[in-house]
Design an enzyme around this catalytic site. Structure first.
Site, PDB file in Angstrom:
ATOM      1  N   ASP A 156       8.565 -61.055 -38.503  1.00 29.14           N
ATOM      2  CA  ASP A 156       9.081 -61.354 -37.162  1.00 29.14           C
ATOM      3  C   ASP A 156       8.767 -62.813 -36.836  1.00 29.14           C
ATOM      4  O   ASP A 156       7.621 -63.237 -36.888  1.00 29.14           O
ATOM      5  CB  ASP A 156       8.395 -60.422 -36.148  1.00 29.14           C
ATOM      6  CG  ASP A 156       9.000 -60.531 -34.760  1.00 29.14           C
ATOM      7  OD1 ASP A 156       9.363 -59.488 -34.190  1.00 29.14           O
ATOM      8  OD2 ASP A 156       9.102 -61.660 -34.241  1.00 29.14           O
TER       9      ASP A 156
ATOM     10  N   ASP B  63      15.796 -62.271 -35.731  1.00 29.74           N
ATOM     11  CA  ASP B  63      14.481 -62.830 -36.119  1.00 29.74           C
ATOM     12  C   ASP B  63      13.533 -61.823 -36.744  1.00 29.74           C
ATOM     13  O   ASP B  63      12.362 -62.105 -36.919  1.00 29.74           O
ATOM     14  CB  ASP B  63      13.823 -63.510 -34.909  1.00 29.74           C
ATOM     15  CG  ASP B  63      12.882 -62.613 -34.134  1.00 29.74           C
ATOM     16  OD1 ASP B  63      13.222 -61.423 -33.950  1.00 29.74           O
ATOM     17  OD2 ASP B  63      11.820 -63.090 -33.737  1.00 29.74           O
ATOM     18  N   GLU B  64      14.053 -60.653 -37.102  1.00 30.37           N
ATOM     19  CA  GLU B  64      13.149 -59.579 -37.494  1.00 30.37           C
ATOM     20  C   GLU B  64      13.757 -58.732 -38.608  1.00 30.37           C
ATOM     21  O   GLU B  64      14.930 -58.398 -38.548  1.00 30.37           O
ATOM     22  CB  GLU B  64      13.004 -58.699 -36.247  1.00 30.37           C
ATOM     23  CG  GLU B  64      11.785 -57.907 -36.121  1.00 30.37           C
ATOM     24  CD  GLU B  64      11.916 -56.994 -34.905  1.00 30.37           C
ATOM     25  OE1 GLU B  64      11.429 -55.874 -34.985  1.00 30.37           O
ATOM     26  OE2 GLU B  64      12.534 -57.401 -33.898  1.00 30.37           O
TER      27      GLU B  64
HETATM   28  N1  DCP Z   1      15.164 -62.000 -26.910  1.00 27.72           N
HETATM   29  C1  DCP Z   1      15.967 -61.910 -25.778  1.00 27.72           C
HETATM   30  N2  DCP Z   1      15.646 -61.033 -24.764  1.00 27.72           N
HETATM   31  C2  DCP Z   1      14.532 -60.264 -24.857  1.00 27.72           C
HETATM   32  C3  DCP Z   1      13.716 -60.323 -25.999  1.00 27.72           C
HETATM   33  C4  DCP Z   1      14.065 -61.224 -27.009  1.00 27.72           C
HETATM   34  O1  DCP Z   1      16.984 -62.602 -25.695  1.00 27.72           O
HETATM   35  N3  DCP Z   1      14.221 -59.430 -23.843  1.00 27.72           N
HETATM   36  C5  DCP Z   1      15.532 -62.952 -27.987  1.00 27.72           C
HETATM   37  C6  DCP Z   1      14.760 -64.242 -27.843  1.00 27.72           C
HETATM   38  C7  DCP Z   1      13.690 -64.168 -28.877  1.00 27.72           C
HETATM   39  C8  DCP Z   1      14.321 -63.310 -29.954  1.00 27.72           C
HETATM   40  O2  DCP Z   1      15.206 -62.427 -29.274  1.00 27.72           O
HETATM   41  O3  DCP Z   1      13.307 -65.454 -29.347  1.00 27.72           O
HETATM   42  C9  DCP Z   1      13.305 -62.534 -30.771  1.00 27.72           C
HETATM   43  O4  DCP Z   1      12.616 -61.606 -29.980  1.00 27.72           O
HETATM   44  P1  DCP Z   1      11.089 -61.284 -30.140  1.00 27.72           P
HETATM   45  O5  DCP Z   1      10.803 -60.084 -29.338  1.00 27.72           O
HETATM   46  O6  DCP Z   1      10.703 -61.275 -31.591  1.00 27.72           O
HETATM   47  O7  DCP Z   1      10.347 -62.503 -29.406  1.00 27.72           O
HETATM   48  P2  DCP Z   1      10.002 -63.948 -29.917  1.00 27.72           P
HETATM   49  O8  DCP Z   1      10.379 -64.144 -31.354  1.00 27.72           O
HETATM   50  O9  DCP Z   1      10.584 -64.938 -28.982  1.00 27.72           O
HETATM   51  O10 DCP Z   1       8.425 -64.014 -29.747  1.00 27.72           O
HETATM   52  P3  DCP Z   1       7.274 -63.327 -30.632  1.00 27.72           P
HETATM   53  O11 DCP Z   1       6.477 -64.459 -31.187  1.00 27.72           O
HETATM   54  O12 DCP Z   1       6.476 -62.519 -29.675  1.00 27.72           O
HETATM   55  O13 DCP Z   1       7.965 -62.505 -31.683  1.00 27.72           O
HETATM   56 MG    MG Z   2       9.855 -62.749 -32.813  1.00 31.59          MG
END
Ligand code: DCP
Ligand code: MG
Length: 364
Positions: free
Chosen positions: A10, A106-107
């Site tokens: 992730d 991203d996952e």
């Molecule tokens: N995303 C979004 N709305 C949300 C959650 C996420 O648009 N409610 C998008 C933005 C994030 C991406 O999806 O960058 C990936 O989600 P993640 O939950 O993996 O969050 P991040 O990668 O941003 O942070 P982390 O470091 O906690 O994984």
């Molecule tokens: Mg993420």
């Protein structure tokens, strides 16, 4: 049967990290991707780690983000850049295995029980993937390594950012025992509440319940909780699963009886569906409204549009028409859901869940 080696990767603060990489001025600064700068409407898609220190989070209204962190910089999302980064990390994954199941841009889950380079160690592979992502994309990822998807996914979240967490078979049981129920796959707000009322707070509490009781209280998912609480998750990593639909729904603490009450709820649900569509780079042509009444009767109403859509205003307008066509006034509505389907096939990405085998321990 051979014990599987599963990696969950992730990306860290994905959209925000891509923006900080591409715009040096944002580096080291609290930024929020999405939302409107004036704090008028819109929600934050994600926040940089600098902004998270102030409590800024995904799905938070931009007004709230600004309250918590007045110096936060709002950045317009560039989905093309996120898609390009996502395609590159998949290329890196393919160096080690073709058993890749992306969950979003991203996952992804990777099954490296047998890897293409015969490295043999899932932990080593996770390290190499993280290093390649850092060197080739100037981004960081967190990895979780275990024998199944459930534990690997939770592990990847344990030492963010830039983490690598291995939870081996001998640690799985004690790890799940102390896990709060909110972290279990599929446990949302309402289920968590229901579990609390039954005095179920952790994995260990779930384990005390019989399978029959779990099924009685939670339906089919109860069987899944029963297994998961024992560290058993045989769901295979499925590379070619297409997302056929994306949905969001909400169960209400009190039944709704008027369209005026339902509209703001449907607005929220639609926003959630739209965020998910964006995250998967999908647009749908068919919009479906699901209604569950207080007597558990359930209906769905659908409409297909000439064009694929992903914007909340268009979708909400259709959803409201579908709602009004059911003559909702005075009916007790317990749950509302919205889903989008009929995607452009070229862009469809794999989605969730299935079943297969597991086995004994091998070297990680
Ligand atoms: N995303 C979004 N709305 C949300 C959650 C996420 O648009 N409610 C998008 C933005 C994030 C991406 O999806 O960058 C990936 O989600 P993640 O939950 O993996 O969050 P991040 O990668 O941003 O942070 P982390 O470091 O906690 O994984
Ligand atoms: Mg993420």
């Amino acid at each position: 049967m051979v014990q599987r080696k599963i990696i969950h990767i992730d990306m860290d603060a994905f959209y925000a990290s891509v923006e900080q990489r591409d715009h040096p001025a944002y580096r080291g600064k609290p930024i929020a991707v999405g939302g409107s700068p004036e704090g008028r409407g819109g929600v934050v898609a994600t926040a940089s780690y600098e902004a998270r220190k102030f409590g800024v989070r995904s799905a938070m209204p931009s007004r709230k983000a600004r309250e918590l962190c007045p110096q936060v910089i709002f950045v317009k999302p560039r989905f093309d850049a996120y898609q390009a980064a996502s395609a590159k990390i998949r290329e890196i994954f393919h160096r080690y295995t073709d058993l890749i199941e992306p969950l979003s841009l991203d996952e992804a889950y990777l099954d490296v029980t047998e890897d293409k380079q015969q490295i043999g160690s899932a932990i080593e592979i996770a390290k190499m993937i993280k290093q390649a992502i850092r060197e080739e994309l100037q981004l960081t990822a967190s990895a979780g390594v275990s024998v199944n998807k459930f534990v690997a996914k939770i592990a990847s979240d344990m030492n963010k950012p830039d983490g690598l967490t291995f939870i081996g078979p001998s640690r799985i049981e004690s790890f799940i025992d102390t896990l709060p129920v909110e972290r279990f796959f599929g446990v949302g707000r309402v289920t968590a509440e229901k579990m609390k009322n039954l005095d179920i707070h952790t994995g260990a509490d779930i384990k005390k319940m019989t399978e029959a009781d779990l099924v009685k209280y939670f339906g089919k998912t109860g069987r899944f909780y029963y297994q998961i609480a024992r560290g058993i998750d045989d769901r295979p990593v499925q590379p070619h699963r297409e997302t056929k639909s994306l949905a969001a729904e909400d169960t209400f603490p009190e039944d709704l009886t008027t369209p005026d009450e339902m509209r703001p709820e449907l607005d929220k649900i639609t926003q959630t569906v739209c965020r998910r569509l964006r995250r998967h780079s999908l647009k749908g042509r068919t919009i479906t409204l699901k209604i569950k009444y207080s007597d558990f009767r359930q209906i769905t109403r659908s409409r297909s549009l000439p064009e694929r859509v992903d914007d909340p205003d268009t979708i909400l307008a259709v959803v409201m028409e579908l709602l009004l066509s059911t003559d909702p006034t005075g009916k007790k509505i317990r749950l509302l859901g919205v889903s989008l389907s009929n995607f452009d096939e070229r862009r469809a990405v794999p989605g969730r869940a299935g079943e297969a085998g597991a086995g004994q321990l091998e070297l990680f």
